[in-house]
Design an enzyme around this catalytic site. Sequence first.
Site, short mmCIF file in Angstrom:
data_model
loop_
_atom_site.label_atom_id
_atom_site.label_comp_id
_atom_site.label_asym_id
_atom_site.label_seq_id
_atom_site.Cartn_x
_atom_site.Cartn_y
_atom_site.Cartn_z
N GLU A 1 0.85 -1.19 0.00
CA GLU A 1 0.00 0.00 0.00
C GLU A 1 0.88 1.24 0.00
OE1 GLU A 1 -3.60 2.09 2.58
OE2 GLU A 1 -3.17 -0.05 2.85
N ASN B 1 -3.20 -1.74 7.70
CA ASN B 1 -4.51 -2.21 7.24
C ASN B 1 -4.40 -3.72 7.07
OD1 ASN B 1 -5.82 0.36 7.08
ND2 ASN B 1 -4.65 0.76 5.21
N LYS C 1 -3.82 -0.07 14.11
CA LYS C 1 -4.71 0.92 13.52
C LYS C 1 -6.13 0.46 13.84
CE LYS C 1 -6.08 3.08 9.13
NZ LYS C 1 -5.81 3.19 7.66
N GLU D 1 -10.79 4.46 9.16
CA GLU D 1 -10.97 4.04 7.78
C GLU D 1 -11.48 2.60 7.71
OE1 GLU D 1 -7.75 7.00 5.65
OE2 GLU D 1 -7.08 4.97 6.14
N ARG E 1 -1.85 3.89 16.77
CA ARG E 1 -1.87 5.02 15.83
C ARG E 1 -3.05 5.96 16.14
NH1 ARG E 1 -2.48 4.39 10.41
NH2 ARG E 1 -0.78 5.73 9.73
N LYS F 1 0.89 11.29 13.59
CA LYS F 1 1.43 11.79 12.33
C LYS F 1 1.98 13.20 12.52
CE LYS F 1 -1.22 9.09 8.98
NZ LYS F 1 -2.00 9.12 7.73
N ASP G 1 -2.61 14.29 6.38
CA ASP G 1 -2.10 13.02 5.86
C ASP G 1 -0.88 13.24 4.98
OD1 ASP G 1 -1.97 10.31 5.42
OD2 ASP G 1 -3.58 10.25 3.96
N GLU H 1 3.85 9.32 -1.03
CA GLU H 1 2.47 9.21 -1.48
C GLU H 1 1.95 10.50 -2.10
OE1 GLU H 1 -1.98 8.19 0.32
OE2 GLU H 1 -0.21 8.01 1.61
N GLU I 1 6.62 21.63 -4.15
CA GLU I 1 5.55 22.43 -3.56
C GLU I 1 5.11 23.54 -4.51
OE1 GLU I 1 4.62 24.80 0.64
OE2 GLU I 1 6.70 24.52 -0.02
#
Length: 687
Positions: free
Chosen positions: A166, A209, A289, A293, A326, A367, A372, A400, A518
């Site tokens: 992932e 996950n 987790k 989600e 998390r 985080k 995210d 990501e 950016e």
Amino acid sequence: MASTMYKAWLQNHHVEQPELREALARWSGSIVASVHTEVLDTAVKELALGIKQLYGEKPTVSKVPQSETFIYVGVADQLDKSFGYLDKSEIPRVGQEGYILKHVVREQHSILAVLGETDRGALYGVFHLLRLMNMGVQLEHLHIVERPRNQLRMINQWDNADGTIERGYAGHSIFFNENQIVEDMTRIKDYARLLASVGINAIAINNVNVNEVETAFISEEQLPAVAKLADVFRSYGIRLYISIHFASPMELGGLSSADPLLPEVREWWKMTAACIYDHIPDFGGFLVKADSEHRPGPFAYGRDHAEGANMLAEALEPFGGIVIWRCFVYNCMQDWRDRSTDRARAAYDHFKPLDGSFHDNVVLQVKNGPMDFQVREPVSPLLGAMNQTNQMIEFQITQEYTGQQRHLCYLIPQWKEVLEFDTHAKGKGSYVKHIGDGTLFGMKISGYAAVSNIGDDENWTGHTLAQANLHGYGRLVWNPDLTAEEIAEEWIRLTFGNEEQVVRTVADMLLASWHIYEQYTAPLGVGWMVAPNHHYGPDVDGYEYSRWGTYHFADREGIGVDRTDKSGTGYAGQYFSPNREMYNQLSSCPDELLLFFHHVPYTHKLQSGQTVIQHIYETRFTGAERAEWLIQQWTSLEGKIDPERYEQVLERLQEQAEHAKEWRDVINTYFYRKSGIADEKGRTIYR
């Protein structure tokens, strides 16, 4: 023979210069190691291999000196039995994982000593010594006393048992294939070498996950195979963790519930923990987790996160294991019409009320930002908000939202900004880096985790220059006071050698790359604007009417999310003063985060003096031009970089430059159509 791409920063380039060979090779003939442990043996093997690659001859390894000049590798409690004249008075300064590198002349011996209080410290010392040798540092009068600043220095693999990863952008998993743990551990051992060389001491091997097959990793049937992975990492001083499925008592144990307060559920986890430690005595613990989600968690039973985490902590506590929980918990079924619900608030709102409720062997993984892993977002206000709870900081090495290792984006400068952010949690000087190292609140467990960016591509990371992010993460969390420039230069010298033009050119590229990325993507901290699901490429409204809470609220008058206390979601109020006031007020909010905290007209003037709309146009054009500049820089090194790596990087940079133009044109056209305001410089914007 491994390719230059595969060897990453462990090249150990053969030393050609006669004067440097003479200066460094005097110690290369003999290694003395008077004691054996699994990790110390690894350290000696790595040193012998490095010396052979550097100087062409393999050194002898013995328990006692075979020559007057040698390298000694050992631990403190063996010195009296071997070399009593080596001073160990400095050993208490290095802790469990630090080391001393010291040139000592005693009687007839000239010794380069690598000393740790533990074998892990000695291993890290060996890798430091090899770095110095690779970089041509003179070793006479060497005296280095070093220890890691942070306790947990962790990698999170998001690998699935079917071999997919992932958010993976470098091929398939090196751990799993077709729902099995791989049998050939060669590449896993080479990965362990890379991680240990930069001080990583923990790894979670599977995706947070957790799917059906990975759920069974903690079962009696699967643990022997998992234990083989633990064996590989153990030899490099790295403890293995597993991401677990909160509903495992139902999925594996046949229970009707996973309620953390039910005695039968608690007992199931205790028996499972005992089984795990029978197979893996130094097992690190669980990464979890939950209630995020669509993952199962304690909310399903009316329980809170502390009750869920503490149940697992009690099961692991007799064995010294920990629970890493998390804090990425938010409403992922948000109605875009609802302007009051704010995803950015979620972690703080969920966890702040639970401060002091978690067991001592629970650590919350937070985080670095509230959303995210965007190219620009503020530091999470949860960092510093819980002074009675263990915390660690989560970064994302895998790119990501920062180009997916098809674009160059060196992330160390971004992470440095996070670590140097003053939370004011205990007044001025309450920096995030002191939350990570546990000193701000005296945490029992603290540190860092990061999502890995490796796969089975020959170069590990898809983009060869993306290796700098994995290397840089390890070096930064070992010592957060290292600068982005120092880390970049070290990686370049280890990876490409000490040719000064190469070092300066690649360093310039790396250090400019975050801001370049950016400049042509989402502006002024608003984030996202990416294609849904795969997140590669521009789609300004891709998530604007979705359930994920990732909105920019652009209309014909302006853009941005009002997160102020007075008129918005109140997110800005989660910070300590004076950060709260800084973000709440337009006049003091930093330009780069303006649209994260405020909805403003396109004609609003930034502190730079530009209007918002002109800033958007200007930076998109500049970013695309700077992406072309990256190609120019790289091509100036043709003939100085081996063809394999030169061509691979060039291909990626060319793709980036073309994609930057796409970003430029999509973003500029979108906002021209929204605002109706033309570019002051009359450049081409497609209407």
